[in-house]
Structure formats: structure tokens, C-alpha cells
Design a protein around this motif. Structure first.
Motif, PDB file in Angstrom:
ATOM      1  N   HIS A  43      -3.976  -0.157  -0.207  1.00  0.00           N
ATOM      2  CA  HIS A  43      -2.893   1.589  -0.981  1.00  0.00           C
ATOM      3  C   HIS A  43      -4.237   2.071  -0.154  1.00  0.00           C
ATOM      4  N   VAL A  44      -3.366   3.744   0.370  1.00  0.00           N
ATOM      5  CA  VAL A  44      -3.885   4.761   0.358  1.00  0.00           C
ATOM      6  C   VAL A  44      -2.654   5.684  -0.485  1.00  0.00           C
ATOM      7  N   ARG A  45      -3.666   6.847  -0.283  1.00  0.00           N
ATOM      8  CA  ARG A  45      -2.914   7.535  -1.287  1.00  0.00           C
ATOM      9  C   ARG A  45      -3.024   8.749  -0.206  1.00  0.00           C
ATOM     10  N   ALA A  46      -1.639   9.587  -0.289  1.00  0.00           N
ATOM     11  CA  ALA A  46      -1.299  10.998   0.193  1.00  0.00           C
ATOM     12  C   ALA A  46      -0.899  12.226  -1.107  1.00  0.00           C
ATOM     13  N   GLN A  47      -1.083  13.236  -0.885  1.00  0.00           N
ATOM     14  CA  GLN A  47      -0.799  14.814  -1.736  1.00  0.00           C
ATOM     15  C   GLN A  47       0.338  14.822  -1.087  1.00  0.00           C
ATOM     16  N   PHE A  48       1.434  15.788  -1.590  1.00  0.00           N
ATOM     17  CA  PHE A  48       2.421  16.702  -0.673  1.00  0.00           C
ATOM     18  C   PHE A  48       2.492  17.985  -1.840  1.00  0.00           C
ATOM     19  N   PRO A  49       2.952  18.207  -1.183  1.00  0.00           N
ATOM     20  CA  PRO A  49       3.536  20.246  -2.553  1.00  0.00           C
ATOM     21  C   PRO A  49       4.641  19.752  -2.467  1.00  0.00           C
ATOM     22  N   THR A  50       5.745  19.198  -2.157  1.00  0.00           N
ATOM     23  CA  THR A  50       6.554  18.731  -2.528  1.00  0.00           C
ATOM     24  C   THR A  50       7.264  17.158  -1.385  1.00  0.00           C
ATOM     25  N   VAL A  51       7.589  17.049  -2.290  1.00  0.00           N
ATOM     26  CA  VAL A  51       8.020  14.880  -1.802  1.00  0.00           C
ATOM     27  C   VAL A  51       9.489  15.088  -1.578  1.00  0.00           C
ATOM     28  N   SER A  52      10.894  16.003  -0.982  1.00  0.00           N
ATOM     29  CA  SER A  52      11.815  16.007  -0.474  1.00  0.00           C
ATOM     30  C   SER A  52      12.337  14.695  -0.665  1.00  0.00           C
ATOM     31  N   GLY A  53      12.907  14.862  -2.125  1.00  0.00           N
ATOM     32  CA  GLY A  53      13.101  13.280  -2.023  1.00  0.00           C
ATOM     33  C   GLY A  53      12.580  12.072  -2.031  1.00  0.00           C
ATOM     34  N   VAL A  54      11.794  11.647  -1.445  1.00  0.00           N
ATOM     35  CA  VAL A  54      10.806  10.497  -1.577  1.00  0.00           C
ATOM     36  C   VAL A  54      10.658   9.959  -2.864  1.00  0.00           C
ATOM     37  N   GLU A  55      11.035   8.055  -2.752  1.00  0.00           N
ATOM     38  CA  GLU A  55      10.906   7.760  -4.104  1.00  0.00           C
ATOM     39  C   GLU A  55       9.971   6.205  -3.703  1.00  0.00           C
ATOM     40  N   ALA A  56       9.947   5.682  -4.855  1.00  0.00           N
ATOM     41  CA  ALA A  56       9.374   4.566  -4.827  1.00  0.00           C
ATOM     42  C   ALA A  56      10.768   3.452  -4.206  1.00  0.00           C
ATOM     43  N   GLY A  57       9.416   2.429  -2.938  1.00  0.00           N
ATOM     44  CA  GLY A  57      10.432   2.363  -1.703  1.00  0.00           C
ATOM     45  C   GLY A  57      10.636   2.077  -0.972  1.00  0.00           C
ATOM     46  N   HIS A  58      10.692   3.702  -0.771  1.00  0.00           N
ATOM     47  CA  HIS A  58      10.790   4.030   0.770  1.00  0.00           C
ATOM     48  C   HIS A  58       9.724   3.685   1.588  1.00  0.00           C
ATOM     49  N   ARG A  59      10.375   3.114   3.200  1.00  0.00           N
ATOM     50  CA  ARG A  59       9.539   2.594   3.917  1.00  0.00           C
ATOM     51  C   ARG A  59       8.544   3.519   4.496  1.00  0.00           C
ATOM     52  N   VAL A  60       7.363   3.561   4.995  1.00  0.00           N
ATOM     53  CA  VAL A  60       6.307   3.721   5.469  1.00  0.00           C
ATOM     54  C   VAL A  60       6.285   2.679   6.921  1.00  0.00           C
ATOM     55  N   ARG A  61       5.700   4.485   7.794  1.00  0.00           N
ATOM     56  CA  ARG A  61       5.707   3.689   9.543  1.00  0.00           C
ATOM     57  C   ARG A  61       4.839   4.128   9.973  1.00  0.00           C
ATOM     58  N   TYR A  62       4.548   3.784  10.693  1.00  0.00           N
ATOM     59  CA  TYR A  62       2.952   3.672  11.232  1.00  0.00           C
ATOM     60  C   TYR A  62       3.653   3.989  12.877  1.00  0.00           C
ATOM     61  N   GLN A  63       3.219   4.870  13.554  1.00  0.00           N
ATOM     62  CA  GLN A  63       4.072   5.485  14.735  1.00  0.00           C
ATOM     63  C   GLN A  63       5.636   4.523  15.100  1.00  0.00           C
ATOM     64  N   GLY A  64       6.341   4.998  13.894  1.00  0.00           N
ATOM     65  CA  GLY A  64       7.646   3.570  14.166  1.00  0.00           C
ATOM     66  C   GLY A  64       7.825   2.878  14.126  1.00  0.00           C
ATOM     67  N   VAL A  65       6.213   1.825  12.990  1.00  0.00           N
ATOM     68  CA  VAL A  65       5.645   0.735  13.170  1.00  0.00           C
ATOM     69  C   VAL A  65       6.356   0.945  11.283  1.00  0.00           C
ATOM     70  N   ASP A  66       7.301  -0.933  11.160  1.00  0.00           N
ATOM     71  CA  ASP A  66       7.653  -0.483   9.370  1.00  0.00           C
ATOM     72  C   ASP A  66       5.708  -0.765   9.081  1.00  0.00           C
ATOM     73  N   ALA A  67       5.186  -0.497   8.438  1.00  0.00           N
ATOM     74  CA  ALA A  67       3.987  -1.307   7.677  1.00  0.00           C
ATOM     75  C   ALA A  67       3.912  -0.914   6.369  1.00  0.00           C
ATOM     76  N   GLY A  68       5.096  -0.536   5.522  1.00  0.00           N
ATOM     77  CA  GLY A  68       5.127  -0.540   3.965  1.00  0.00           C
ATOM     78  C   GLY A  68       5.432   0.450   3.278  1.00  0.00           C
ATOM     79  N   VAL A  69       5.638   0.637   1.608  1.00  0.00           N
ATOM     80  CA  VAL A  69       6.287   1.096   1.856  1.00  0.00           C
ATOM     81  C   VAL A  69       5.906   1.781   0.495  1.00  0.00           C
ATOM     82  N   VAL A  70       6.356   2.662   0.006  1.00  0.00           N
ATOM     83  CA  VAL A  70       6.208   3.883  -1.246  1.00  0.00           C
ATOM     84  C   VAL A  70       5.761   3.480  -2.497  1.00  0.00           C
ATOM     85  N   GLU A  71       5.102   2.496  -2.964  1.00  0.00           N
ATOM     86  CA  GLU A  71       4.765   2.011  -4.293  1.00  0.00           C
ATOM     87  C   GLU A  71       4.866   2.856  -5.616  1.00  0.00           C
TER      88      GLU A  71
END
Length: 371
Positions: A43-71
Motif C-alpha cells: 500500500h501507498v498513500r497520496a493526497q490531492f486537493p481534489t480527486v476529480s471523481g476517482v473512486e474505490a476500485g479505479h485502476r492504478v497504472r505505472y508508466q501505463g502498466v496495470d499496477a493495482g487499484v484504489v483501495e
């Protein structure tokens, strides 16, 4: 014989049940795998002033590679504090996610669903710790981009108009000089001076023309082209003018459809659109086109009014397309559906009938070619 048949039937039923259970287990495994619940993760954490509609289950990419999900999405504890995203990332990528890795929220395919993209850090940085906080970049809000671009383009328009007016004045002065009028005309009798003024005017005309061409090209360049094209910014009134088509319109008040000052459809608004969809299916023909035009009070700030009405028009279009398929014109055929926000702008096209229309409204217009 009957006893033997009974055993075979029992065996067949048992085999069928085992197959169903196996398929079910396989499906559950695929779902779990898709949500990164069965493979080793960190797990890693990131903080944003706004998340622009991101919800749990949305994808996480690393240089375009499927890397995980928003938990999970952790809301701010106090007003003004950032929103925190908890990311579940494939353990195999742990050595790539460094302490200086940066998280960004982007649109997949530029206009698709939101994803969290991990931007690599320096090669000599240490891997991030379990549950560690990484850097983040504020998401680019398309509405802010459009607002800034719109202000810049309007300023260019004003500059071009001012330059054109100045050149017209220069041309008028040059004409007076040529005719010997005024103090300058009486002092100057050399034709070369007049020719130079004329040449200057022509060069100025070419400069203004080039500026207008560049402005037009800018309006047609992605991503601005989608914004201006969607709002019919270049010739917005023309979207309501189909001289060769029959025009049938249904008008709904904005308060019947949306929450006040927003583009969110209410349950009552969805019911009203269901009624419009039934009318549409009875009235429309295969060759017809649909224009959904949203309007608001002219007193509202122009940029805010255009952004609000555009989102309202798109919300109505999306509901009618997704729930009633108004874009379908038969087998393998699509009907054109345009959603245009007019803000507080009043179209030059005269409305049918003498009864004034509400300023805050949505017009659902059906154009059917008659030629």
C-alpha cells in the motif's frame, strides 16, 4: 437396468454440479484478481486537493502498466484539508515505486475513466515503505483549462478587432494625405510617403488576417477543439438552424430536471426525461437528428453559465442515450445527438410561437430532413 441408469444420472448430475462450481470459482478468482485481492500487494498513500471523481476500485497504472487499484478514498478531516487515496499496488512493482514517485490523476484515453498514474522517480531513490506517503500532482481540471483558454481567446479576439480598427483609421488618414487634406496633407506632397502608408496598411491587414487564421486553428486544436466544437462556439447559433428539416421541440424547465445550479438529474427529472423518450420514439424517424440545447439566466457570469449549461445538456443526452437509446436509428445505424450549452446566450433564430420561453430550460429538438 433402471438401477444402472439411476447411477449414471447421479454421476452426470454430480459432474455438472462440479463443473458449475469450478466455473463459479474461476469467475470469483478472476474478479478477485481484477481487484488485486489474491496476489501479493503493498500500500501507498497520496493526497490531492481534489480527486476529480476517482473512486474505490479505479485502476492504478505505472508508466501505463496495470499496477493495482484504489483501495479507499479518505475524505478530509477538516475543510480545506486534502483528500487521501490509499492505493493497493502489485508487490512485483515495489522496487520501482520509489520514495520520490509522483501520483497523478489522469483520464484514461484522455476522455475516458479516471485512473491514478504513478510517475517514476529517480533510479537511486529508496523504495517507498509499506503505507508510505508519496508526492502528488494536482489534477488538471478541464473546466479550468477551458476557462483559461476561453479568456485568452477572447483577449485575442479583442486585440484583433482593435488592430483592425486602428488600421482602418490609418487607411483613412492615408486617403486624406493623398487628397492633400489636413495639416499633414498640405505638408506632404511626396507620393512615396503615401505609398509607404498604403504598404503599411496592407501589411497590417495581412497580420490581422494571419492572427485570425491562427485563432481559428487554435480553436480547432485538441483538446480545445472538443470544447469549442461541443459548444458550437465558432457558429453556435447554426446548430439550431436546419432550413431543410422539420423542427419539433420539447422544452423542459431546468428546475424540473436538475438540482438548483447543478447538472445532477433529480428523480423527478429522470421521470420527465422518461416521458420525453416515449414522445421521441413515437415522433422520430430514421433520418432525424437530435439537438439538446441548455440555457440559463443571462445575468449569470458568461463562463460559469456556459460550463453549467454544457454539463446540463450532456447530462440529459447521456441519460436519454444510456437509458432509452435515442442515438439508435435501426440496425447498425447511429443517429446524431448533439449536446450544446448556450449559457445566457439568446439564439438569433426566432422561436416558434409568441409565448416567451423560460430562461433556464433545456430544449430537446428533433430535426427531420424534408428534402
Amino acid at each position: 437396468m433402471m438401477r444402472a441408469m439411476g447411477r449414471w444420472r447421479v454421476l452426470a448430475n454430480a459432474g455438472f454440479a462440479a463443473l458449475v462450481l469450478a466455473l463459479g470459482a474461476f469467475g470469483l478468482f478472476q474478479v478477485a484478481n481484477r481487484r488485486w485481492q489474491v496476489q501479493p500487494t503493498f500500500h501507498v498513500r497520496a493526497q490531492f486537493p481534489t480527486v476529480s471523481g476517482v473512486e474505490a476500485g479505479h485502476r492504478v497504472r505505472y508508466q501505463g502498466v496495470d499496477a493495482g487499484v484504489v483501495e479507499s478514498v479518505v475524505p478530509p478531516g477538516k475543510p480545506g484539508e486534502p483528500v487521501e487515496l490509499v492505493l493497493r499496488v502489485d508487490e512485483r512493482l515495489h522496487h520501482l515505486v520509489r520514495a520520490d514517485t509522483t501520483a497523478r490523476i489522469i483520464a484514461e484515453g484522455m476522455i475516458g475513466a479516471r485512473v491514478v498514474d504513478l510517475k517514476p522517480g529517480e533510479a537511486d531513490a529508496s523504495p517507498v515503505a509499506e503505507g508510505g506517503l508519496i508526492r502528488s500532482e494536482p489534477p488538471v481540471d478541464l473546466a479550468d483549462l477551458i476557462h483559461q483558454a476561453g479568456a485568452s481567446l477572447r483577449e485575442i479576439d479583442r486585440t484583433a478587432k482593435a488592430a483592425q480598427e486602428g488600421l482602418e483609421q490609418v487607411a483613412a488618414i492615408a486617403g486624406q494625405v493623398r487628397g492633400g487634406k489636413g495639416s499633414l496633407g498640405r505638408l506632404i506632397h511626396d507620393d512615396s510617403v503615401y505609398d509607404n502608408l498604403v504598404a503599411l496598411t496592407k501589411r497590417g491587414d495581412k497580420t490581422v488576417a494571419a492572427m485570425e487564421d491562427n485563432l481559428m486553428a487554435l480553436k480547432q486544436t485538441w483538446p480545445l477543439s472538443r470544447y469549442f466544437d461541443a459548444r458550437a462556439y465558432l457558429e453556435r447559433d447554426h446548430v439550431l438552424y436546419h432550413p431543410g428539416s422539420q423542427r419539433i421541440c420539447r422544452t423542459l424547465r431546468a428546475e424540473e430536471l436538475f438540482e438548483s445550479g447543478r447538472a445532477l438529474l433529480t428523480p423527478t427529472g429522470k421521470t420527465r426525461l422518461d416521458e420525453v423518450a416515449r414522445w421521441f420514439k413515437k415522433t422520430s424517424q430514421t433520418r432525424s437528428e437530435v439537438v439538446i440545447a441548455a440555457f440559463t439566466d443571462p445575468e449569470v457570469d458568461a463562463d460559469m453559465a456556459e460550463a453549467l449549461t454544457q454539463e446540463q445538456a450532456e447530462a440529459v443526452s447521456k441519460y436519454l442515450v444510456d437509458h432509452h437509446g435515442i442515438n439508435s436509428a435501426g440496425w447498425f445505424k447511429k443517429r446524431k445527438v448533439a449536446a450544446v450549452g448556450f449559457g445566457g446566450h439568446s439564439p438569433r433564430l426566432a422561436e416558434d410561437g409568441s409565448e416567451p420561453l423560460p430562461s433556464r430550460r433545456v430544449d430537446i429538438i428533433l430535426f427531420t430532413p424534408q428534402i
